[in-house]
Design a protein around this motif. Sequence first.
Motif, PDB file in Angstrom:
ATOM      1  N   GLU A 100      83.812 -31.663  26.493  1.00  7.09           N
ATOM      2  CA  GLU A 100      83.828 -32.434  25.650  1.00  7.09           C
ATOM      3  C   GLU A 100      84.567 -32.395  25.155  1.00  7.09           C
ATOM      4  OE1 GLU A 100      80.635 -29.233  23.890  1.00  7.09           O
ATOM      5  OE2 GLU A 100      80.977 -30.483  26.014  1.00  7.09           O
ATOM      6  N   GLU A 101      85.342 -30.979  24.745  1.00  9.02           N
ATOM      7  CA  GLU A 101      86.597 -30.622  23.585  1.00  9.02           C
ATOM      8  C   GLU A 101      87.725 -31.581  24.309  1.00  9.02           C
ATOM      9  OE1 GLU A 101      86.020 -26.855  23.566  1.00  9.02           O
ATOM     10  OE2 GLU A 101      85.303 -26.615  21.034  1.00  9.02           O
ATOM     11  N   LEU A 102      87.737 -31.800  26.197  1.00  9.34           N
ATOM     12  CA  LEU A 102      89.018 -32.284  26.677  1.00  9.34           C
ATOM     13  C   LEU A 102      88.808 -34.042  26.714  1.00  9.34           C
ATOM     14  CD1 LEU A 102      88.383 -29.698  30.001  1.00  9.34           C
ATOM     15  CD2 LEU A 102      90.260 -29.628  28.000  1.00  9.34           C
ATOM     16  N   PRO A 103      90.388 -34.503  27.378  1.00 10.85           N
ATOM     17  CA  PRO A 103      90.117 -35.485  26.428  1.00 10.85           C
ATOM     18  C   PRO A 103      89.771 -36.619  28.442  1.00 10.85           C
ATOM     19  CG  PRO A 103      92.785 -34.551  26.638  1.00 10.85           C
ATOM     20  CD  PRO A 103      91.492 -33.438  26.580  1.00 10.85           C
ATOM     21  N   VAL A 104      88.985 -37.286  27.922  1.00 14.56           N
ATOM     22  CA  VAL A 104      88.324 -37.539  28.921  1.00 14.56           C
ATOM     23  C   VAL A 104      89.558 -38.195  30.161  1.00 14.56           C
ATOM     24  CG1 VAL A 104      86.420 -38.667  27.215  1.00 14.56           C
ATOM     25  CG2 VAL A 104      88.393 -40.200  27.721  1.00 14.56           C
ATOM     26  N   SER A 105      90.215 -38.798  30.065  1.00 12.89           N
ATOM     27  CA  SER A 105      90.956 -39.041  31.287  1.00 12.89           C
ATOM     28  C   SER A 105      91.059 -37.609  32.138  1.00 12.89           C
ATOM     29  CB  SER A 105      91.474 -40.170  30.706  1.00 12.89           C
ATOM     30  OG  SER A 105      93.207 -38.732  29.746  1.00 12.89           O
ATOM     31  N   LEU A 106      91.548 -36.730  31.663  1.00 14.11           N
ATOM     32  CA  LEU A 106      91.577 -36.004  32.544  1.00 14.11           C
ATOM     33  C   LEU A 106      90.737 -35.168  33.666  1.00 14.11           C
ATOM     34  CD1 LEU A 106      93.529 -33.019  32.457  1.00 14.11           C
ATOM     35  CD2 LEU A 106      91.735 -31.818  31.143  1.00 14.11           C
TER      36      LEU A 106
ATOM     37  N   PRO B 295      98.299 -40.006  28.539  1.00 16.50           N
ATOM     38  CA  PRO B 295      99.687 -39.440  27.505  1.00 16.50           C
ATOM     39  C   PRO B 295      99.105 -40.093  25.898  1.00 16.50           C
ATOM     40  CG  PRO B 295     101.030 -39.733  29.425  1.00 16.50           C
ATOM     41  CD  PRO B 295      99.827 -40.084  29.824  1.00 16.50           C
ATOM     42  N   THR B 296      98.060 -41.015  26.443  1.00 13.20           N
ATOM     43  CA  THR B 296      97.781 -41.933  25.128  1.00 13.20           C
ATOM     44  C   THR B 296      96.217 -41.705  24.493  1.00 13.20           C
ATOM     45  OG1 THR B 296      97.088 -43.940  26.492  1.00 13.20           O
ATOM     46  CG2 THR B 296      99.381 -43.753  25.349  1.00 13.20           C
ATOM     47  N   ASP B 297      95.545 -40.885  25.464  1.00 12.19           N
ATOM     48  CA  ASP B 297      94.441 -40.731  25.476  1.00 12.19           C
ATOM     49  C   ASP B 297      94.088 -39.654  23.939  1.00 12.19           C
ATOM     50  OD1 ASP B 297      91.818 -38.910  25.045  1.00 12.19           O
ATOM     51  OD2 ASP B 297      91.322 -39.472  27.645  1.00 12.19           O
ATOM     52  N   PRO B 298      93.054 -40.368  23.021  1.00 13.42           N
ATOM     53  CA  PRO B 298      92.831 -40.524  21.803  1.00 13.42           C
ATOM     54  C   PRO B 298      92.907 -38.801  21.361  1.00 13.42           C
ATOM     55  CG  PRO B 298      92.087 -41.858  22.326  1.00 13.42           C
ATOM     56  CD  PRO B 298      92.037 -42.252  23.183  1.00 13.42           C
ATOM     57  N   ALA B 299      92.212 -37.799  22.285  1.00 18.49           N
ATOM     58  CA  ALA B 299      92.057 -36.461  22.339  1.00 18.49           C
ATOM     59  C   ALA B 299      92.879 -35.727  22.412  1.00 18.49           C
ATOM     60  CB  ALA B 299      91.116 -36.199  23.543  1.00 18.49           C
TER      61      ALA B 299
ATOM     62  N   VAL C 175      96.302 -37.006  22.199  1.00 12.93           N
ATOM     63  CA  VAL C 175      96.904 -37.472  20.764  1.00 12.93           C
ATOM     64  C   VAL C 175      96.930 -35.728  19.802  1.00 12.93           C
ATOM     65  CG1 VAL C 175      97.716 -38.659  19.045  1.00 12.93           C
ATOM     66  CG2 VAL C 175      97.439 -39.804  21.472  1.00 12.93           C
ATOM     67  N   GLN C 176      95.236 -36.009  19.567  1.00 10.94           N
ATOM     68  CA  GLN C 176      94.856 -35.094  18.737  1.00 10.94           C
ATOM     69  C   GLN C 176      95.452 -34.243  18.962  1.00 10.94           C
ATOM     70  OE1 GLN C 176      95.434 -36.444  15.584  1.00 10.94           O
ATOM     71  NE2 GLN C 176      95.586 -38.478  16.755  1.00 10.94           N
ATOM     72  N   ASP C 177      95.252 -33.048  19.919  1.00 12.60           N
ATOM     73  CA  ASP C 177      95.535 -32.411  19.822  1.00 12.60           C
ATOM     74  C   ASP C 177      95.660 -31.621  22.106  1.00 12.60           C
ATOM     75  OD1 ASP C 177      94.688 -29.124  20.790  1.00 12.60           O
ATOM     76  OD2 ASP C 177      93.070 -29.220  19.894  1.00 12.60           O
ATOM     77  N   PRO C 178      96.503 -31.587  21.766  1.00 18.28           N
ATOM     78  CA  PRO C 178      97.099 -31.435  23.976  1.00 18.28           C
ATOM     79  C   PRO C 178      96.857 -29.989  24.124  1.00 18.28           C
ATOM     80  CG  PRO C 178      99.675 -31.489  22.561  1.00 18.28           C
ATOM     81  CD  PRO C 178      97.570 -32.447  21.313  1.00 18.28           C
ATOM     82  N   TYR C 179      96.814 -29.323  22.843  1.00 21.84           N
ATOM     83  CA  TYR C 179      97.376 -27.699  23.696  1.00 21.84           C
ATOM     84  C   TYR C 179      95.895 -27.478  24.371  1.00 21.84           C
ATOM     85  CZ  TYR C 179     100.253 -27.933  20.493  1.00 21.84           C
ATOM     86  OH  TYR C 179     102.171 -27.843  19.027  1.00 21.84           O
ATOM     87  N   ARG C 180      94.488 -28.286  24.141  1.00 23.17           N
ATOM     88  CA  ARG C 180      93.392 -28.142  25.157  1.00 23.17           C
ATOM     89  C   ARG C 180      93.603 -28.284  26.506  1.00 23.17           C
ATOM     90  NH1 ARG C 180      89.404 -26.184  21.767  1.00 23.17           N
ATOM     91  NH2 ARG C 180      89.566 -26.414  19.512  1.00 23.17           N
ATOM     92  N   ALA C 181      94.267 -29.534  26.646  1.00 22.03           N
ATOM     93  CA  ALA C 181      94.706 -30.298  27.815  1.00 22.03           C
ATOM     94  C   ALA C 181      95.533 -29.607  28.630  1.00 22.03           C
ATOM     95  CB  ALA C 181      94.981 -31.571  27.964  1.00 22.03           C
TER      96      ALA C 181
END
Length: 419
Positions: free
Chosen positions: A6-12, A25-29, A31-37
């Motif tokens: 649930e911490e990762l971008p839903v589009s990943l 790259p426009t996935d809100p998660a 945008v706010q924290d790219p480092y998790r992806a």
Amino acid sequence: MTLAAEELPVSLRIDAGARRVRLDPTDPAFVQDPYRAYAAIRAVCPFFFWEDYDHWCVTSHAEVGTLFRDRRFGRDLRHVATRTELGWPELPAHVARFYAFEDHSMLEREPPTHTRLRGLVNRAFVSRSVERLAPRIGALSHRLIDAIPTSGAFDLLPTFAEPIPVTVIAEMLGVPVADAPRLLDWSHKMVAMYQFGRTRAVEDDAVAATEAFVGYMRSVVARRRGQPGDDILSLLLAAEQDGDRLSEDELITNAILLLNAGHEATVHAIGNSVAFLLGGARPRQPWFATPERTAATVEELLRIAPPLHMFTRYALQPLEVDGVAFRTGDKIGLLIGAANHDPAVYEAPERFDPDRPSVPHVAFGAGIHFCIGAPLARLELQVALPILFERLPHLRLAETPRFADRYHFHGLEALRLQV
């Protein structure tokens, strides 16, 4: 690092076997924290094909650094192949003027043209020249802080982070600082051309801004020809290297490049740094206790919260990287944000640690396109941040900062603070 789904971008979506990734790259998660992806991707395929961008990308610190320096890749292909030979369509007519302008930029050229352009411009940005600006940056920082409201919330970006770099670079170039609002508006519209998913409206705005900026700079250059001063424009107008001068188009394009690059990234380096330092339970000293400590703190902030996350290059010849065959003209993305958080070289990379063993970050790139303004950006951070935290010792977040949706840049929409 273990990451909950649930911490990762839903589009990943990661296909490790094929080394292919879907990530909007426009996935809100993101945008706010790219480092998790980045961490999730790096764990299974550090060299991957980003389907949303339609090109290969690399996440590791070692490989990003190597590819920045690999002369088999470059920013300009015109000396090796035409668009027709590459099978590329012609540029749409409505953006042709923007790219005609960019053709004269040292950032978009390769040697020998790049060497000539950078050699002429570089003398103004060597460390010994930039260091003389420290008192001016300090005085400007104090003046801006004097105007910050002592009650209620305020946005640090327009009140502090933007005026410092745009004022400094305008003064260096010999451009009236009073025109800064126009310069900022044009710059923002031009830089939007590099964002993911740009629209026709963005393109039209960028072309209009480019033409307005070029017209403005032609008038400034004309005045400087008759009244040279102690500034970069005057230096470039007079400069000769091996009997060569900058053409007026080269002069104007690279002056605009310096204005745009000289503040766009630094604004967000300041904003990201302050947001990061205020975002956790971190003691305020000894961040800036000594000049040495200040320099180490700034380098760690540039590593952990860089404002630019991707730099792209083209293969200048057929070659192979990590078992992937590249044809001439194929693009590769060097993920600066991911490289700066690579656990292979930075132990616990999400931890802020100015005392960590020195491993150079890649926030300014590397190789022949290493950021020419790096000494100035470092100085602005080293002077402005200590003054800000000394003058406003109780500075705190008024609301949770949010990053703007403009990847491959990573900067805040606003930074609302209270004193």
